[in-house]
Write an enzyme that holds these catalytic residues in place. Structure first.
Site, PDB file in Angstrom:
ATOM      1  N   ASN A 192     -18.530  31.364  69.577  1.00  0.00           N
ATOM      2  CA  ASN A 192     -18.639  32.549  68.729  1.00  0.00           C
ATOM      3  C   ASN A 192     -20.097  32.738  68.349  1.00  0.00           C
ATOM      4  OD1 ASN A 192     -17.790  34.681  66.918  1.00  0.00           O
ATOM      5  ND2 ASN A 192     -18.120  33.258  65.220  1.00  0.00           N
ATOM      6  N   HIS A 218     -22.184  34.020  65.069  1.00  0.00           N
ATOM      7  CA  HIS A 218     -21.975  34.305  63.648  1.00  0.00           C
ATOM      8  C   HIS A 218     -23.294  34.782  63.038  1.00  0.00           C
ATOM      9  CE1 HIS A 218     -20.230  33.950  59.665  1.00  0.00           C
ATOM     10  NE2 HIS A 218     -21.339  33.348  59.283  1.00  0.00           N
ATOM     11  N   SER A 235     -26.205  32.472  64.659  1.00  0.00           N
ATOM     12  CA  SER A 235     -25.916  31.166  65.259  1.00  0.00           C
ATOM     13  C   SER A 235     -24.820  31.325  66.297  1.00  0.00           C
ATOM     14  CB  SER A 235     -25.404  30.178  64.189  1.00  0.00           C
ATOM     15  OG  SER A 235     -26.274  30.111  63.075  1.00  0.00           O
ATOM     16  N   ASP A 240     -16.159  28.813  61.221  1.00  0.00           N
ATOM     17  CA  ASP A 240     -17.629  28.845  61.291  1.00  0.00           C
ATOM     18  C   ASP A 240     -18.251  27.462  61.086  1.00  0.00           C
ATOM     19  OD1 ASP A 240     -17.401  31.615  61.616  1.00  0.00           O
ATOM     20  OD2 ASP A 240     -17.614  31.992  59.471  1.00  0.00           O
TER      21      ASP A 240
END
Ligand code: NHR
Length: 172
Positions: A92, A94, A121, A130
């Protein structure tokens, strides 16, 4: 779009085999179709539970047999089963310098906290939100009169460079 363009200009070696959204109206689907990439929609509203949605999503992804699963603006928390199934190949991006500002509204929160720098990030997705290992980060200065909107634009420009870069690392 940044990932599609990076692929088309040879900045990473993998191919983008499919684009999936939980929203039929997502513009990313149109972008993909425009470049001849297969698309699927798995609408979370059609499922009775988070687990049932995740199961259908997992099967839709598996049908493409991908080596890497890339979340881009995906806003549904994923179950432990889903995350476990794709562990080590699910990433992912973020919009914060993790571990700072996990969760939502990161730009406003970074300004409110008096940070002088902010960024994005790329991280592995793990069951805890996260919190997976960070692969790489990109940062920018927060100006004295910065608004969440102006900061969001600056961070998005960084995201468009950082994500293709990280996908390139993983593909190689
Ligand atoms: N799932 C797991 N298990 N772990 C992560 O690290 C995840 C994840 C799913 C999405 C992206 C993340 C982000 O980049 C992401 C990381 C949505 C929410 C959220 O609260 C939180 C973090 C992220 C994405 N979603 C609400 C929900 O109930 C819905 C919010 C909405 O629809 O606006 O799913 O920020």
């Amino acid at each position: 779009q940044a990932l599609i363009e990076a692929r088309e200009s040879g900045r990473f070696s993998g191919s983008i085999v499919g684009v999936i959204s939980n929203k039929a109206s997502a513009f990313g689907l149109e972008r993909a179709q425009h470049h001849g990439i297969a698309t699927r929609v798995v609408e979370h509203t059609h499922f009775a539970s988070r687990e049932a949605f995740d199961e259908a999503l997992q099967q839709t992804i598996d049908a493409f047999e991908p080596g890497l699963v890339i979340l881009a603006g995906f806003m549904r928390i994923l179950s432990n089963e889903f995350v476990g199934h794709f562990q080590g190949r699910l990433i992912n991006i973020h919009p914060s310098l993790l571990p700072k500002f996990k969760g939502l509204n990161t730009h406003a929160r970074a300004i409110e906290a008096g940070e002088t720098q902010h960024g994005c990030s790329v991280h592995y997705v793990t069951p805890e939100l996260d919190s997976g290992a960070v692969i790489a980060q990109a940062k920018t200065d927060i100006a004295t009169n910065e608004s969440p909107e102006s900061l969001s634009e600056k961070v998005q420009a960084l995201e468009h460079q950082l994500y293709p870069y990280c996908v390139g690392l993983l593909c190689s």
